[in-house]
Design a protein around this motif. Structure first.
Motif, short mmCIF file in Angstrom:
data_model
loop_
_atom_site.label_atom_id
_atom_site.label_comp_id
_atom_site.label_asym_id
_atom_site.label_seq_id
_atom_site.Cartn_x
_atom_site.Cartn_y
_atom_site.Cartn_z
N GLU A 34 0.84 -1.20 0.00
CA GLU A 34 0.00 0.00 0.00
C GLU A 34 0.87 1.25 0.00
O GLU A 34 0.82 2.07 0.91
CB GLU A 34 -0.95 0.00 1.20
CG GLU A 34 -1.92 -1.17 1.21
CD GLU A 34 -2.88 -1.12 2.37
OE1 GLU A 34 -2.83 -0.14 3.15
OE2 GLU A 34 -3.71 -2.04 2.51
N PRO A 35 1.72 1.40 -1.03
CA PRO A 35 2.71 2.49 -1.03
C PRO A 35 2.05 3.86 -1.17
O PRO A 35 1.00 4.02 -1.80
CB PRO A 35 3.58 2.17 -2.24
CG PRO A 35 2.68 1.40 -3.16
CD PRO A 35 1.78 0.60 -2.26
N THR A 36 2.71 4.83 -0.61
CA THR A 36 2.29 6.22 -0.77
C THR A 36 2.88 6.77 -2.05
O THR A 36 3.75 6.15 -2.69
CB THR A 36 2.74 7.06 0.42
OG1 THR A 36 4.19 7.05 0.48
CG2 THR A 36 2.21 6.49 1.73
N ALA A 37 2.44 7.98 -2.45
CA ALA A 37 2.96 8.61 -3.66
C ALA A 37 4.45 8.91 -3.51
O ALA A 37 5.21 8.79 -4.49
CB ALA A 37 2.17 9.88 -3.96
N GLU A 38 4.89 9.29 -2.30
CA GLU A 38 6.32 9.58 -2.08
C GLU A 38 7.16 8.32 -2.23
O GLU A 38 8.26 8.37 -2.80
CB GLU A 38 6.52 10.19 -0.69
CG GLU A 38 5.92 11.58 -0.50
CD GLU A 38 4.42 11.53 -0.29
OE1 GLU A 38 3.87 10.40 -0.11
OE2 GLU A 38 3.77 12.60 -0.32
N GLU A 39 6.67 7.20 -1.72
CA GLU A 39 7.43 5.95 -1.83
C GLU A 39 7.52 5.50 -3.28
O GLU A 39 8.58 5.04 -3.74
CB GLU A 39 6.77 4.88 -0.96
CG GLU A 39 6.90 5.15 0.53
CD GLU A 39 6.06 4.20 1.38
OE1 GLU A 39 6.32 4.09 2.59
OE2 GLU A 39 5.13 3.56 0.82
N GLU A 40 6.43 5.62 -4.02
CA GLU A 40 6.47 5.26 -5.44
C GLU A 40 7.44 6.15 -6.19
O GLU A 40 8.21 5.67 -7.04
CB GLU A 40 5.07 5.36 -6.04
CG GLU A 40 4.09 4.31 -5.55
CD GLU A 40 2.74 4.43 -6.23
OE1 GLU A 40 2.55 5.40 -7.00
OE2 GLU A 40 1.87 3.57 -5.98
N ALA A 41 7.43 7.44 -5.90
CA ALA A 41 8.33 8.37 -6.59
C ALA A 41 9.78 8.06 -6.27
O ALA A 41 10.66 8.15 -7.15
CB ALA A 41 8.00 9.81 -6.17
#
Length: 335
Positions: A34-41
């Motif tokens: 359940e990654p956040t947008a910051e982790e994906e970036a």
């Protein structure tokens, strides 16, 4: 949540979580739950790939879940887990291989992942590279699927015993009927739940099988890589396991369908038995009713009206007229 793993002394090691999302330079596995947008970036910037979002995973067609892009291989499969109240939950999980680094993206918690991490923390005989971890993860998923199918098979066997239980003679002793007191509606619900789970598990195994076939095609193109020789052997073994489990799931589906038809048949038999009882009762009490109706007529002249034994005679006649059809039905075997 972003969890980074490395390899040391043949074991899987977990990097300490940083204050801000970051990708360690020597990691071999990045697990995005359940990654956040910051982790994906952060992962996209470190590896130079475009990570599919949750909405994109849901929209991906089954025929488009396996592709190569930006030097990375993207593979998506539906994995099953037993959720709350033992209900099956299915959700897509994406496996990405880029420069021998594995990235997994998931939005639920299959039990195979923590089970593999716990086991991989100890020295392993297999290579702890991205490819090696990917194959080990898929092996853990397939092992978990085998456990689930084994449990479903046990439930089906227990349901079968309850469904087809009858008096059996063993060494001259009659065993009681185990179906007595069994709620057939509850059996149908149990069969339906297991049928739904086995169907989803079969779909999951098919999607995993497509991933393994895709991996086989990629490794065949990398013939010069000596490290993948072991992986090729493990991939072939994994393919055979998936095929056997898929066949077993198909067998369980057929058995569940048969049990469902059998339970529905038993319900029809019980309903017919109840209707039969009412029909026989109606026929048995029809002659006494006829006798009572005859002597209930209000005619002025009736031969037995002033007869002292008229009342006992009518009672005996009604009882006899009821016993006679009952004995006839008994002789014919209709009761």
């Amino acid at each position: 949540m972003l969890t980074a793993y490395g390899a040391a002394n043949g074991c899987l090691t977990e990097f300490e979580a940083a204050a801000s999302p970051a990708v360690p330079p020597d990691c071999v596995w990045l697990d995005l739950v359940e990654p956040t947008a910051e982790e994906e970036a952060a992962v996209e910037a470190a590896l130079g790939i475009d990570i599919p979002t949750r909405e994109e995973l849901a929209e991906i067609e089954a025929s488009s879940r396996l592709y190569q892009e930006d030097g990375a291989a993207f593979m998506t499969a539906n994995l099953i887990r037993r959720g709350d109240h033992d209900e099956p939950e299915s959700s897509p999980v994406t496996f990405i291989i880029k420069d021998n680094t594995l990235i997994t993206i998931r939005y639920h918690h299959p039990q195979a992942f923590p089970a593999y991490v716990k086991r991989a923390m100890k020295p392993q005989s297999t290579s702890m590279t991205g490819w090696g971890i990917l194959i080990s993860l898929l092996e853990a998923v397939v092992d978990r699927a085998a456990d689930h199918l084994e449990r479903a098979g046990q439930i089906v066997d227990e349901t079968s015993k309850k469904t087809f239980g009858a008096k059996r003679q063993l060494s001259g002793i009659h065993k009681p009927n185990p179906r007595r007191g069994v709620n057939l509606q509850e059996l149908i619900e149990n069969i339906g739940e297991e049928g739904d789970f086995v169907s989803k598990m079969r779909e999951s195994l098919v999607s995993i099988g497509r991933i393994v076939a895709f991996m086989q095609a990629i490794t065949d193109q990398m013939r010069d890589n000596k490290e993948l020789k072991e992986s090729k052997v493990r991939i072939k073994t994994l393919q055979r396991d998936i095929v056997s489990l898929t066949d077993h799931a198909t067998f369980l589906n057929g058995k569940i369908s048969f049990l469902l038809d059998a339970v529905l048949g038993l319900i029809s038999i019980e309903q017919n038995g109840i209707i039969k009882i009412f029909s026989v009762a109606a026929v048995v009490f029809l002659p006494p009713t006829l006798v009572a109706s005859i002597y209930g007529m209000n005619f002025e002249v009736m031969p037995e009206l002033k007869w002292v034994l008229g009342y006992p005679f009518a009672i005996v006649l009604m009882i006899f007229s009821a016993i006679l059809p009952f004995l006839y039905f008994k002789r014919k075997g209709w009761l």
